[in-house]
Design a protein around this motif. Structure first.
Motif, PDB file in Angstrom:
ATOM      1  N   ILE A 141      64.203 -36.336  -0.601  1.00  0.00           N
ATOM      2  CA  ILE A 141      63.370 -37.068   0.082  1.00  0.00           C
ATOM      3  C   ILE A 141      62.273 -36.341  -0.180  1.00  0.00           C
ATOM      4  CG2 ILE A 141      61.988 -37.490   2.417  1.00  0.00           C
ATOM      5  CD1 ILE A 141      64.970 -36.564   3.547  1.00  0.00           C
ATOM      6  N   PRO A 142      60.615 -37.781  -0.799  1.00  0.00           N
ATOM      7  CA  PRO A 142      59.580 -36.389  -1.835  1.00  0.00           C
ATOM      8  C   PRO A 142      58.722 -36.520  -0.293  1.00  0.00           C
ATOM      9  CG  PRO A 142      59.713 -38.812  -2.208  1.00  0.00           C
ATOM     10  CD  PRO A 142      60.856 -38.568  -1.740  1.00  0.00           C
ATOM     11  N   ARG A 143      57.462 -35.770  -1.257  1.00  0.00           N
ATOM     12  CA  ARG A 143      56.904 -35.096  -0.154  1.00  0.00           C
ATOM     13  C   ARG A 143      55.654 -35.713  -0.048  1.00  0.00           C
ATOM     14  NH1 ARG A 143      56.133 -29.083   1.182  1.00  0.00           N
ATOM     15  NH2 ARG A 143      59.088 -28.706  -0.124  1.00  0.00           N
ATOM     16  N   SER A 144      55.048 -36.380   1.145  1.00  0.00           N
ATOM     17  CA  SER A 144      53.836 -37.484   1.354  1.00  0.00           C
ATOM     18  C   SER A 144      52.175 -36.853   1.868  1.00  0.00           C
ATOM     19  CB  SER A 144      54.700 -38.336   2.086  1.00  0.00           C
ATOM     20  OG  SER A 144      54.888 -38.428   3.525  1.00  0.00           O
ATOM     21  N   LYS A 145      51.217 -36.724   0.927  1.00  0.00           N
ATOM     22  CA  LYS A 145      49.889 -36.975   1.490  1.00  0.00           C
ATOM     23  C   LYS A 145      50.268 -37.057   2.801  1.00  0.00           C
ATOM     24  CE  LYS A 145      48.356 -35.465  -2.933  1.00  0.00           C
ATOM     25  NZ  LYS A 145      48.454 -35.723  -3.840  1.00  0.00           N
ATOM     26  N   LEU A 146      50.204 -38.867   2.936  1.00  0.00           N
ATOM     27  CA  LEU A 146      50.187 -39.808   4.266  1.00  0.00           C
ATOM     28  C   LEU A 146      51.102 -39.042   5.432  1.00  0.00           C
ATOM     29  CD1 LEU A 146      48.943 -42.257   2.790  1.00  0.00           C
ATOM     30  CD2 LEU A 146      47.242 -40.896   3.850  1.00  0.00           C
TER      31      LEU A 146
END
Length: 172
Positions: A142-147
């Protein structure tokens, strides 16, 4: 997403039209009509609705509840859960999760569209310490997201989140 959710008015319009001819329809014909006119609109791009607040999806659930009551000739006062179960219809939130899980399953079995093939990655364990998740070969990263809102609702985040939350005995 409010534009997509505006299909609620159209769905209720079609439900009223079906209700006007309901007495002339058999149960099976009514189910087929509701599925073709209502559920085709509810399911269209519903994986984009993953992660939205319940208040946004509530209108779509109201449409589904009204369709179940119309199909089974029940009143507003009847409980909806047994009606949905008798028709074998999943609630809207579960339909969204099911659609995401189906897309991830297709990705894992190489039958997903090309544009999805590059958006997911299998989870790789850090080499410095062994983890229990190493025993699960189908776990996705699960990639990290900025938003916080839009990033977590995107398919590269929402798909693996739903897939990893499935019980392992039923996956694969």
């Amino acid at each position: 997403m409010q534009t997509h959710i505006s299909i609620i008015k159209t769905c209720f319009f079609h439900l009223r039209r079906i209700a006007s001819i309901r007495r002339n329809l058999t149960h099976d014909a009514c189910v087929k009509l509701v599925v073709s006119l209502i559920f085709s609109r509810l399911d269209y791009c519903n994986s984009l609705l993953a992660g939205l607040p319940v208040s946004s999806i509530h209108g779509l659930q109201r449409v589904q509840n009204a369709a179940a009551r119309l199909t089974l000739r029940k009143t507003k006062r009847d409980h909806i859960t047994p009606l949905l179960r008798s028709l074998h219809w999943l609630p809207v939130n579960t339909r969204i999760s099911y659609k995401l899980s189906t897309l991830v399953y297709k990705y894992l079995n190489d039958s997903a569209p090309e544009y999805l093939q590059s958006s997911l990655d299998l989870y790789t364990q850090p080499s410095d310490r062994p983890l229990r998740s190493a025993a699960d070969p189908l776990r996705l990263h699960i990639p990290r997201s900025k938003l916080a809102s839009a990033g977590q609702r995107a398919f590269p985040s929402a798909g693996p989140s739903v897939w990893n939350s499935l019980p392992r005995s039923r996956v694969g």
